[in-house]
Design an enzyme around this catalytic site. Structure first.
Site, PDB file in Angstrom:
ATOM      1  N   ASP A 218       0.947  -1.292  -0.022  1.00  0.00           N
ATOM      2  CA  ASP A 218       0.074  -0.048  -0.003  1.00  0.00           C
ATOM      3  C   ASP A 218       0.628   1.110   0.195  1.00  0.00           C
ATOM      4  O   ASP A 218       1.698   1.519   0.779  1.00  0.00           O
ATOM      5  CB  ASP A 218      -0.982  -0.155   1.261  1.00  0.00           C
ATOM      6  CG  ASP A 218      -1.820   1.416   1.376  1.00  0.00           C
ATOM      7  OD1 ASP A 218      -2.708   1.442   0.504  1.00  0.00           O
ATOM      8  OD2 ASP A 218      -1.623   1.990   2.244  1.00  0.00           O
TER       9      ASP A 218
ATOM     10  N   GLU B 264       1.438  -0.126  -4.899  1.00  0.00           N
ATOM     11  CA  GLU B 264       0.610   1.048  -5.196  1.00  0.00           C
ATOM     12  C   GLU B 264       1.531   2.486  -5.117  1.00  0.00           C
ATOM     13  O   GLU B 264       2.112   2.615  -3.988  1.00  0.00           O
ATOM     14  CB  GLU B 264      -0.348   1.237  -4.449  1.00  0.00           C
ATOM     15  CG  GLU B 264      -1.342   2.400  -4.506  1.00  0.00           C
ATOM     16  CD  GLU B 264      -2.359   2.975  -3.484  1.00  0.00           C
ATOM     17  OE1 GLU B 264      -3.454   3.569  -3.697  1.00  0.00           O
ATOM     18  OE2 GLU B 264      -1.877   2.461  -2.471  1.00  0.00           O
TER      19      GLU B 264
END
Length: 585
Positions: free
Chosen positions: A256, A291
């Site tokens: 993330d 990401e």
């Protein structure tokens, strides 16, 4: 493993790295507190002969606070409760010889365990794996599992990274889900959050230097990856990734918001993590996805053999944005920057990123680095994911209410393009259930979340403060659960199965060793993209993502038509036409 309880000949060895205190006590439920032996390196240890799997315990700090083990394997009473000793080696793996699958074979399916089934558990998810296999899915990507506070949440507010959230089941249940997926040839990736810790239940700063004021993140002080005491913090995080790979036999991760991981060390945490995870996996296939809001293509570099050195791929928001605009007509918020140039669709499909160092008006600064030199498999493409749905006021799946012809066209593009496709749960039957943001804190934090959502998302597409759902209400979470009864009446399921079958037969065999020489051209709503793939083959896309016919000159070449949606009359492409073909290079 360095962190968490260890099984030894003397019994269970309890360990806590607490360099901020000279003394720590161990409190086992049903027994008196006992002092732990302090070491010069900040560790405190205590071996307990009578402890066994199922024993619940906490650590007692000098100020009287009882805290769970930061490397707890299971938290049956949530983040503030006692930790439970778990013998992970007791699980008997059925797929002991599983080695994973090559990256080129991946067709990813993102799920939230709590919303994937009515029960919202690991065990219930197993019952849906046969559906995924028949669909053509080869990888399950699970939103974060680390123990988070409350009854429900997206998982990005986790505070105990070694413990799967108890609301989903026991650690052994998660192992069973991974095992069952492997039985069906499906890899399992886990979304992990190493850029911050959640606001409730994170006790680590009370006894260890977890944070540093040298770096700022959207969540406050950065995690201490490069200051005093950072060596053990880095080990805690890298060890966590290795833990999931070795103990739970996962096939990889989605990391993330890696742009928010600040580290000025000689070897950045991301580099060290990728290196050590790959070493721990040995000969198994392991795939590492990032990401990255900055579109930093340096993390995706390939070696002379075309193999990923650090990270395998990145979620490609740019492809999502251009396809979303085409299907929905939405051009507000950050979508406006992608609607300004008709060539952005072709550039995203051919080169990965639309913004490769260009100025992005929405951000007010430049974004990205060149990406056209990378193979198409360095990018994960999607038309739905948890962020793009959940960052709307109502969490609505806008594609579910968009014109069917438009949705079918963009679906046919992203599922057959050489980038790695990712579906969001329920997409294949055009599920209409929303996926709004939800969480369950105490009332003080809940109110901060309500206020923060209004402020943070006020510039995002689909946001209207008058319509904002209460992210803390049980009804918001309940509304996000998939309704599997609608699967049988779906008119799109066969379409998805046909496309994915075609991908497995025609596209995937040409991806290993695919080059980076892609070309594109645009003419209004029409786009032509040509990729050089393996085996001296070329893949061709000719598409019109518009409501009016578009002219795209026809080339004269021998080719194998593999898919057609709509029709073409010479150089004229009818509205929402998509044509895929393969030729010799």
């Amino acid at each position: 493993m360095t962190f968490g309880p260890a099984f030894t000949e003397e019994g269970i060895l309890f360990r806590l790295w607490a360099p901020l205190h000279e003394s720590i006590w161990l409190k086992i439920e049903g027994a008196e507190s006992r002092p732990m032996q302090a070491q010069e390196d900040g560790w405190h240890r205590c071996a307990v002969a009578e402890a066994r799997p199922g024993t619940r315990y906490r650590f007692l700090l000098p100020d009287g606070r009882h805290v769970p083990d930061p490397a707890s394997r299971f938290q049956p009473q949530d983040v503030h409760g006692p930790s439970e000793v778990v013998d992970l080696s007791s699980y008997r793996w059925k797929m002991d010889a599983w080695m994973g699958r090559p990256w080129e074979e991946m067709v990813i399916y993102e799920i939230h365990i709590g919303c994937f089934t009515p029960e919202g558990t690991f065990k219930a998810a197993i019952e849906r794996l046969d559906h995924l296999r028949s669909l053509g899915i080869t990888a399950l990507q699970i939103m974060p599992l680390s123990e988070f506070p409350g009854r429900y949440g997206w998982g990005y507010d986790g505070v105990l990274p070694y413990a799967p959230d108890a609301s989903y089941g026991r650690p052994e249940d998660f192992m069973a889900l991974v095992d069952a997926a492997h039985e069906r040839g499906i890899c399992v990736f886990l979304d992990v959050v190493y850029n911050h810790f959640g606001p409730d239940g994170n006790h680590i700063p009370a006894y260890a230097p977890l944070f540093t004021d040298h770096h700022k993140t959207p969540w406050g002080h950065g995690v201490n990856y490069d200051g005093d005491g950072s060596e053990m913090i880095r080990e805690f995080i890298i060890g966590n990734a290795i833990y999931w790979i070795t103990e739970f036999r996962l096939d990889g991760f989605r990391f993330d918001a890696v742009h928010a991981i600040r580290d000025d060390s000689t070897e950045h945490l991301l580099h060290a993590l990728a290196r050590r995870v790959r070493a721990a996996a040995g000969n198994r296939h392991v795939h590492l996805i990032v990401e990255n809001e900055e579109n930093d293509s340096d993390l995706l570099q390939r070696d002379e053999n075309g193999e990923a050195g650090l990270f395998t791929a990145q979620w490609n928001d740019d492809v999502h944005h251009v396809l979303h605009i085409a299907a929905t007509g939405e051009t507000f918020g950050y979508y406006a920057d992608y609607a300004a140039d008709a060539g952005n669709l072709g550039r995203a499909l051919a080169e990965g990123f639309v913004f490769q160092g260009d100025h992005m008006p929405y951000r007010g600064r430049s974004r990205g680095k060149p990406s056209g030199h990378l193979p198409p498999t360095a990018f994960v493409s999607f038309i739905q994911n948890h962020d793009q749905i959940g960052n709307r006021a109502l969490g609505d799946r806008v594609l579910a209410s968009s014109p069917a012809d438009a949705v079918r066209a963009v679906t046919a593009i992203y599922l057959l393009a050489p980038g790695i496709p990712m579906l969001f749960m329920g997409e294949e039957w055009r599920a209409e259930e929303p996926f709004p943001f939800f969480c369950d804190f105490d009332e003080e934090l809940n109110e901060k979340v309500r206020k923060g959502r209004r402020e943070e998302l006020s510039r995002l597409p689909g946001f209207d403060t008058e319509d904002l759902l209460d992210p803390t209400a049980p009804s918001t979470f309940a509304a996000a659960k998939l309704d599997w009864s609608k699967l049988a009446s779906s008119g799109t399921l066969d379409f998805y199965r046909t496309l994915l079958d075609l991908r497995h037969r025609k596209i995937i065999p040409l991806l290993k060793g695919a080059g980076n020489a892609a070309a594109y051209r645009s003419a209004g709503s029409a786009v032509a993209v040509d990729w050089r793939l393996a085996g001296n083959r070329r893949l061709h896309l000719r598409a019109n993502l518009g409501n009016e016919a578009a002219m795209l000159p026809e080339e004269q070449r021998e080719e194998e038509m593999i898919f057609r949606l709509g029709h073409r009359d010479g150089g004229d492409l009818a509205p929402w036409t998509v044509i895929w073909s393969i030729s010799e290079a």
